[in-house]
Structures are given as structure tokens and as C-alpha cells.
Design an enzyme around this catalytic site. Structure first.
Site, PDB file in Angstrom:
ATOM      1  N   GLY A  53     -31.585  22.241 -36.341  1.00 27.43           N
ATOM      2  CA  GLY A  53     -31.505  22.060 -34.891  1.00 27.43           C
ATOM      3  C   GLY A  53     -31.267  23.290 -34.039  1.00 27.43           C
ATOM      4  O   GLY A  53     -31.672  23.322 -32.876  1.00 27.43           O
ATOM      5  N   ASP A 109     -26.493  23.421 -32.665  1.00 25.90           N
ATOM      6  CA  ASP A 109     -27.210  22.789 -31.545  1.00 25.90           C
ATOM      7  C   ASP A 109     -26.309  21.828 -30.792  1.00 25.90           C
ATOM      8  O   ASP A 109     -26.253  21.832 -29.572  1.00 25.90           O
ATOM      9  CB  ASP A 109     -28.487  22.069 -32.041  1.00 25.90           C
ATOM     10  N   ASP A 112     -21.139  16.528 -32.212  1.00 20.91           N
ATOM     11  CA  ASP A 112     -21.060  15.105 -31.891  1.00 20.91           C
ATOM     12  C   ASP A 112     -19.689  14.599 -32.379  1.00 20.91           C
ATOM     13  O   ASP A 112     -18.691  14.777 -31.681  1.00 20.91           O
ATOM     14  CB  ASP A 112     -22.247  14.417 -32.576  1.00 20.91           C
ATOM     15  N   LYS A 140     -20.819  16.606 -27.259  1.00 18.80           N
ATOM     16  CA  LYS A 140     -20.551  15.233 -26.820  1.00 18.80           C
ATOM     17  C   LYS A 140     -19.045  15.026 -26.950  1.00 18.80           C
ATOM     18  O   LYS A 140     -18.580  14.475 -27.962  1.00 18.80           O
ATOM     19  CB  LYS A 140     -21.274  14.238 -27.725  1.00 18.80           C
ATOM     20  N   ASP A 168     -34.118  17.076 -32.778  1.00 19.26           N
ATOM     21  CA  ASP A 168     -35.184  16.124 -33.110  1.00 19.26           C
ATOM     22  C   ASP A 168     -34.724  14.681 -33.068  1.00 19.26           C
ATOM     23  O   ASP A 168     -33.529  14.392 -33.101  1.00 19.26           O
ATOM     24  CB  ASP A 168     -35.680  16.388 -34.529  1.00 19.26           C
ATOM     25  N   ARG A 174     -38.759  18.621 -31.434  1.00 15.65           N
ATOM     26  CA  ARG A 174     -38.070  19.920 -31.425  1.00 15.65           C
ATOM     27  C   ARG A 174     -38.768  20.929 -30.515  1.00 15.65           C
ATOM     28  O   ARG A 174     -38.145  21.866 -30.007  1.00 15.65           O
ATOM     29  CB  ARG A 174     -38.010  20.506 -32.832  1.00 15.65           C
TER      30      ARG A 174
HETATM   31  P1  IMP Z   1     -21.509  15.744 -36.077  1.00 13.34           P
HETATM   32  O1  IMP Z   1     -21.238  16.175 -37.474  1.00 13.34           O
HETATM   33  O2  IMP Z   1     -21.280  14.278 -35.860  1.00 13.34           O
HETATM   34  O3  IMP Z   1     -20.766  16.578 -35.038  1.00 13.34           O
HETATM   35  O4  IMP Z   1     -23.056  15.883 -35.846  1.00 13.34           O
HETATM   36  C1  IMP Z   1     -23.631  17.086 -35.723  1.00 13.34           C
HETATM   37  C2  IMP Z   1     -25.097  17.085 -36.096  1.00 13.34           C
HETATM   38  O5  IMP Z   1     -25.736  15.822 -35.860  1.00 13.34           O
HETATM   39  C3  IMP Z   1     -25.824  18.068 -35.209  1.00 13.34           C
HETATM   40  O6  IMP Z   1     -25.893  19.312 -35.844  1.00 13.34           O
HETATM   41  C4  IMP Z   1     -27.181  17.438 -35.034  1.00 13.34           C
HETATM   42  O7  IMP Z   1     -28.033  17.876 -36.063  1.00 13.34           O
HETATM   43  C5  IMP Z   1     -26.968  15.980 -35.185  1.00 13.34           C
HETATM   44  N1  IMP Z   1     -26.892  15.307 -33.861  1.00 13.34           N
HETATM   45  C6  IMP Z   1     -25.796  14.845 -33.227  1.00 13.34           C
HETATM   46  N2  IMP Z   1     -26.089  14.266 -32.064  1.00 13.34           N
HETATM   47  C7  IMP Z   1     -27.432  14.384 -31.925  1.00 13.34           C
HETATM   48  C8  IMP Z   1     -28.347  13.988 -30.884  1.00 13.34           C
HETATM   49  O8  IMP Z   1     -27.988  13.401 -29.830  1.00 13.34           O
HETATM   50  N3  IMP Z   1     -29.653  14.289 -31.096  1.00 13.34           N
HETATM   51  C9  IMP Z   1     -30.095  14.917 -32.225  1.00 13.34           C
HETATM   52  N4  IMP Z   1     -29.277  15.312 -33.213  1.00 13.34           N
HETATM   53  C10 IMP Z   1     -27.952  15.045 -33.070  1.00 13.34           C
HETATM   54 MG    MG Z   2     -27.657  20.166 -36.544  1.00 13.06          MG
END
Ligand code: IMP
Ligand code: MG
Length: 190
Positions: A53, A109, A112, A140, A168, A174
Site C-alpha cells: 500500500g 499507507d 486502522d 483511522k 487497494d 491502487r
Molecule cells: P491495521 O493493522 O488494522 O492497522 O491495518 C493496517 C493495514 O490494513 C494497512 O496497511 C492497509 O494495508 C490495510 N487497510 C486498513 N484500512 C484500509 C482501507 O480503508 N483501505 C485499504 N486498506 C486498508
Molecule cells: Mg498496508
């Protein structure tokens, strides 16, 4: 050649609309690039892009960095082809660089739940870098439940699925030059 930046776009059968424009993104990235250039002057930092990403963000950001620096990549997976996190982080590619005693700038990128970054920061700290800085294009904040280090955020966004500018949806989208959200959502607050 024109950038690929329609106002509305259909990805995997769902409609998305522009949330952050190419200009808004570039303006923020430029500021972060200049700040990093000041903070890491004469420190020869290593930028580590988290694949897939972050590749577009990293490429644009590095062009606003005007000091000697290096770049490397690693790859994690947590989303698969879904729109919600699988709750599990997998290492798909390790870094090649030896980061012991080096200044590392991690480029993500989007943060979350914070699971991936939490995992990565503890893992890289064990390799004894001189410093570790976390830069993310998007955060987020409402969705973040893990303790996570974040030093620079280009944009805080609501808890919505976004795509474009490297991000994506099931591997598609992308190449869009802007950030998109589902089109049935509220317009962003100015
Ligand atoms: P986390 O581990 O929950 O913080 O998620 C992080 C990863 O999930 C990021 O590096 C993204 O690859 C993917 N991700 C989280 N939210 C989104 C989104 O809204 N769109 C696309 N990819 C996301
Ligand atoms: Mg990612």
C-alpha cells in the site's frame, strides 16, 4: 499524460467518490518531506516502505526529501481481499538493510486497528536502530485499538474503507491519483 483521477469510480462492483484530492495529498506530503529533511539532516536515514500500500506515498514523499537517504521495503499482510482486517499479521517479505544504529523512518499507507504497526515497531526495535519514526498517510483514529507509535500523519480520516493512491480494494484501485470513499457516505466536513 493526465493522472487517473475521476470523481466517481467503480471498483469490484462498488461505487467510490473522491475524498482527498491529488493536490491536497501533495501539499501535505511536501510539508512532511521538508520536516523529515530538517530532522534527519546528516543522519542518512533509511526509509522503509511497507508493501504494497505505501509505494506511491513513499515515492512521492521521497521526492520532497532533500538530504542523503536510503530506501528499503518490507511486506506484511493482514487484509487479504476483504474490507475488514483479518486480525492477524503475516510477514511476507523482510528488509534487506542492516538497521542497527541507523535512523529508520517507517512509511505506512494507513493505520486502522494499529495491529500491523504495533507488531512492526516492536519487531524492528529489537534490531536496535538509533531511532524509529513512524509516518502514515492516513490514520483511522476511531478504529485504532492497539497501542501504536505514530510520529507523522498526513490525514486523520473517519472509520471508512478507503482506496486509491496506493491503497487497494481486492488489489484494484491502487493507480488512482486520489483517495476515495464509498459514494453512499456523507461528504467530508470542511
Ligand atoms: P491495521 O493493522 O488494522 O492497522 O491495518 C493496517 C493495514 O490494513 C494497512 O496497511 C492497509 O494495508 C490495510 N487497510 C486498513 N484500512 C484500509 C482501507 O480503508 N483501505 C485499504 N486498506 C486498508
Ligand atoms: Mg498496508
Amino acid at each position: 499524460m493526465e493522472l487517473y483521477q475521476p470523481e466517481y469510480v467503480n471498483v469490484n462492483g462498488e461505487e467510490f467518490r473522491v475524498y482527498l484530492t491529488h493536490e491536497e495529498i501533495q501539499e501535505r506530503i511536501k510539508k512532511i518531506g521538508h520536516k523529515l529533511s530538517k530532522d534527519f539532516k546528516e543522519k542518512r536515514p533509511i526509509f522503509i516502505g511497507i508493501l504494497n500500500g505505501s509505494y506511491i506515498f513513499l515515492a512521492d514523499l521521497m521526492r520532497y526529501v532533500n538530504i542523503p537517504c536510503e530506501v528499503d521495503f518490507l511486506k506484511l499482510s493482514s487484509y487479504g481481499d476483504e474490507k475488514v482486517s483479518s486480525g492477524e499479521v503475516k510477514d511476507l517479505k523482510q528488509i534487506d538493510a542492516d538497521i542497527k544504529g541507523r535512523h529508520v523512518i517507517l512509511i505506512e499507507d494507513i493505520i486502522d486497528t494499529g495491529l500491523s504497526m504495533n507488531y512492526l515497531v516492536s519487531k524492528l526495535k529489537r534490531l536496535n536502530p538509533s531511532s524509529l519514526t513512524v509516518v502514515t498517510l492516513l490514520h483511522k483514529a476511531e478504529a485504532t485499538e492497539h497501542d501504536v507509535q505514530i510520529d507523522h500523519v498526513a490525514f486523520k480520516i473517519p472509520n471508512l474503507f478507503v482506496l486509491g493512491y496506493g491503497l487497494d480494494y481486492a488489489q484494484e484501485g491502487r493507480n488512482l491519483a486520489q483517495i476515495y470513499i464509498p459514494s453512499d457516505r456523507e461528504k467530508k466536513e470542511e
